[in-house]
Design a protein around this motif. Sequence first.
Motif, short mmCIF file in Angstrom:
data_model
loop_
_atom_site.label_atom_id
_atom_site.label_comp_id
_atom_site.label_asym_id
_atom_site.label_seq_id
_atom_site.Cartn_x
_atom_site.Cartn_y
_atom_site.Cartn_z
N HIS A 627 0.84 -1.18 0.00
CA HIS A 627 0.00 0.00 0.00
C HIS A 627 0.89 1.25 0.00
N PHE A 672 -6.67 7.73 1.56
CA PHE A 672 -5.30 8.20 1.40
C PHE A 672 -5.15 9.08 0.15
N GLN A 673 -6.26 9.26 -0.52
CA GLN A 673 -6.28 9.90 -1.83
C GLN A 673 -5.62 11.29 -1.84
N CYS A 676 -1.73 10.47 -1.53
CA CYS A 676 -1.13 9.34 -2.25
C CYS A 676 -0.46 9.81 -3.54
N ALA A 679 -2.35 8.47 -6.69
CA ALA A 679 -3.80 8.63 -6.77
C ALA A 679 -4.23 8.98 -8.20
N PHE A 702 -6.53 0.11 -5.14
CA PHE A 702 -6.94 -0.35 -6.47
C PHE A 702 -5.77 -0.90 -7.27
N ARG A 703 -4.59 -0.46 -6.91
CA ARG A 703 -3.44 -0.85 -7.70
C ARG A 703 -3.16 -2.35 -7.62
N TYR A 710 -9.03 1.71 -12.34
CA TYR A 710 -7.95 2.61 -11.92
C TYR A 710 -6.94 2.82 -13.03
S1 SF4 Z 1 -3.63 4.45 -5.50
FE1 SF4 Z 1 -5.68 5.19 -5.09
S2 SF4 Z 1 -6.62 3.55 -3.95
FE2 SF4 Z 1 -4.45 3.16 -3.87
S3 SF4 Z 1 -3.85 4.17 -2.00
FE3 SF4 Z 1 -3.53 5.64 -3.62
S4 SF4 Z 1 -5.41 6.83 -3.61
FE4 SF4 Z 1 -5.84 4.96 -2.48
#
Ligand code: SF4
Lengths: 730, 371
Positions: A627, A672-673, A676, A679, A702-703, A710
């Motif tokens: 994550h 976390f958007q 992140c 994001a 989503f990754r 995504y």
């Molecule tokens: S990529 Fe998107 S879903 Fe994954 S932690 Fe970052 S903001 Fe959240």
Amino acid sequence: MTRTETELEITHDDRSSHDVILEVRDVDVTFDMERGTSRVLDGVRFDVHRDEMLGIVGESGSGKSMFASALLNAVVDPGQTSGEIIYHPPDGEPVDVLSLSESQLERFRWEEISMVFQGAMSSFNPTMKIREHFEETIRAHGEDIEERMEHGWQLLADLYLDPERVFDSYPHELSGGMKQRTLIALSLILEPKVLVMDEPTAALDLLMQRSIMSLLGNLQEEYDLTIVFITHDLPLVAGLADRLAVMYAFEFVEYGPSEQVIRDAAHPYTRALLKSVPSVDASLEDMHPIEGESPDPVDAPSGCSYHPRCPLATVECTQADPDYHEFSEERGAACFHWEQSGDEIEYALGVDPDEFPESTAAFESEEETVVSLDDVDVHFEQTGLIDELFGKESVVRAVNDVSIELRENEVVALVGESGCGKTTLGKTVIGLQEPTAGSVSYRGQDVWEAKAGSGDYEFDDIRRALQIVHQDPGSSLNSSRTVRASLSAPLKRWRPDLGPSDRETVIYNLLKRVGMKPPEDYAARFPHQLSGGEKQRVVLVRALLMSPDLILADEAVSALDVSLRVEMMDLMLDLQEMFDTSYLFISHDFSNARYLTEKSDGRIGIMYLGNLVEIGPAQEIIHDPKHPYTKVLRWATPPLDPDEAKEANATDPPIREIDIPDPTDPPSGCPFQTRCPDAREVCTREVPELQDTEGAARVACFREDDDHEYWASEPVESDTVSLKTESKAD
Amino acid sequence: MSHTNESGFETDEQLTDEQLFGHLAEDDIVSLSRRERFERILDAYFLAPGRVAWDDWRTRIGILVVTLFVFFGTIGPRLVTPPATNQAPNNLQPFDGGVAALWEEGGWIDIGVDHQLSMGPISVPGIDIRYPLGADNYGTPIGRNLIHATPDMLEMVVAGAIVSVGLAAIFGITAGYKGGKTDEFLMYITDIVMTMPGLPLLIVIVAIWSPRQAWLIGVVLAIDAWPGLARALRSQVLTLREESYVEASRTMGLPSRTILARDISPQLMPYILINFANAGRQVVFGSVALYFLGVLPLTTANWGIMMDTAYSEAHALVNLSNFYQIFWPMAAVVVLSFGLILFAQGMDRVFNPRIRARHAKKVGSDEEQIN
Ligand code: SF4
Ligand code: SF4
């Protein structure tokens, strides 16, 4: 094989004769106490160089804070400071700080040397806006307000704060990290030459600590500062400081360029300390606590003050106080037997992170589930009268839709920044906090139904099975009851069949078991007669006497000295075997969580803004975080190895904003958007669920799903925070 | 190194416990005789606090004064002849005869074989004391009067202090610990009582329904002291209940009354005791003042009545040769109130574990940890 002097003497560059800014000569600080004179600085001799970042490392009670106060001649009454501290201004005559008058000191303290303490929270007057704090300081020193405020503006911006907003806020409107940064800016407003910082980041989160450290590096370069950074946290300063000085028992035992000190420490204490510090990269087998306790300032041991704990101690050590052995102009250690220390006390820095053994602890463990949480929410309404009048309603989502299972004999660590809901989740797990939605069950029985009286299990049994060990050993024991009385309480309640003699036997044996000997003596003590580590052991024993199935250890080692943490965690694991219990260990510190869980094949869960964002076997989380937030935390945990530390310092944090969003107004979509670095547009709309990955961990991002929309979504503008650039675009 | 179930304990929970405690109880069995336990309890609850108290001169004085007060309030009247008018000459000066009375016949003190002092059932030969504190306008000996007023005063003080502090403790601690609706309700009542004006209300109550028993007067006098204390206690309990050790006790499933008794009350005790002493003083002052003003019915003996008589009959404040008549009761009031304060302060030390540890016999090592 012994070392020779030449091996240690690493050729240093031509700056050899350093420009000294502060000369400390034979400084003593003493306090007269009822039981004798307490000497909290003992003949300290030291030079601080101009424009350096000096890291001073020591455990609590080593005298490091006294050193900071002495530098500013700010030792509180009735402390007596003697000796000389000579300050060399860039131009002009040297001054002896200790002989300045009160009014001279007042000027000196802001304009030449300024200081930042740990408790930023109490340094501000709550009724004054930040702007007024700045203005007042400037006015008190008769400086030009406009010019200085501009400087303050620049400083705040350099520290990643929005100057306008900060100036117009009251102290309580800022988070802890913001306040601490504001305080740093305030202390620099009159452009002092030296900044002394005493544990300025200890109350903050990992990420914030790291960010502040990096920012300090920038400030130092930009404003030609000399920074004296005092801390108990060796890894935190190791990578950033130019030089390190290690304090033990009220004096410096070793100093030198930080890389040399870390790589090849010469003093036995430094070596032992390096071994005892939990870090993310050292191998677990190498971590050992330091035996024994720090000396008492009233009667420190004769000779070398480390001799009662030193494995190399000889008769000579008990008689004479060793002088500094100077390997070179900038490297010294106060030890007679420095040649042998390398062989006697070995330590290794860093293991190769790529080579972690594939976690074999199958995730589908056979063990029975003790407690399980299903879609648990805990929301607190924070509507005061005033808010109600204005129709404002704020709900803090402390825990958001978390499901987790804790099995028998398992160690699970929850890691997250403060305010992420980890403690609330912990209390929900042990049935102290009622969830607002979802269910908590103990061996299949809903805890809150049982409490209401409709369940198969007696609530008493559940209550007994789920116990807690608090963070602060100071307040987790009743100060007016002896250890014996505190430990008898659970036995009296749950084992009425034990007579007074049996109770006594059980208590004595357990006390012996945790190393508190002689038990008769310890049993009769009041909490104030125990050290922090001993208190925490009593608390652990008290919880274990209930023979619980699960113990919530809420930051159980954070309040202890670094050298004691490993010992406490070993004890926890040791007793786990004996008492057949599980731990839910809550920590803001990755290194501690890693030690406990990796040693017991446990799991680590990462929390962010009330959500569980990643959970999996310890090894995998530490060495292969998936994550984006776990990666950030990992970045924020400094490695000890100097090469790796350098590398880590060179990289910017994988994050877009330093500060956490307001928990009463969490971001939409992925929590976390807002911060992140990866994001994308979809993240602002949809909430990711925990999902399986290639490894054993489960991740809410989503990754991890190769077919998710995504990958087709637009990236949001992505500027990661850059702590390295000299000047930052506003 | 795995810490999963390798210990060989069976999974049956109860058995594990038995094994565990069996194992723990096996090596080095400590046997504790009844005597040892008794001694330990004695030391912890009586001897150590006693030593702490006696170690400090202020507490010693406080204890002395309070003990004397209790002594005169209980046994005193039985030893001393009840006062009556014309027992002594009118306006007899204190220590009549001065120092010379020590060797001369007559005066306030006589020494010699043919004298004897009888105090109720006890008689002391060789000495006789006659009205050492003098007598008032009607020839009532002041010393006897003072002593015979003490039982009523004691009753008043104790009843007043117990009722007001007790009410405060019940309201404050329950509200603080239970919280929620209980808290709201109890604090509602407290606030209402708090807004009532103390003294005027008291005068009205007394005027309408003049209480005759001493304890009732004490209760009425102290009744307005409790709401403030209740509020203060509540806020202290609110902080205490969030302390980690209280939460730990709750997690251990200890019943509320144990937690209140063991974990919360000891921390409140110094505060409660100070207020106990204050309530006592308030009753003393209040009663003396109201008797002096003549608001209270003259049904019980009181130092205030003596002061009133001295003031209005003997004009003690104008006619300075009679000043002693008002001085003695005043001195009694001052000494008592001073003693109560010292006593309460001393108790504060008794409840401080740091000081107590220093005096407990059983604590082996006495070093304080520096952290
Ligand atoms: S990529 Fe998107 S879903 Fe994954 S932690 Fe970052 S903001 Fe959240
Ligand atoms: S001088 Fe002796 S006791 Fe002190 S650190 Fe060196 S070897 Fe150990």
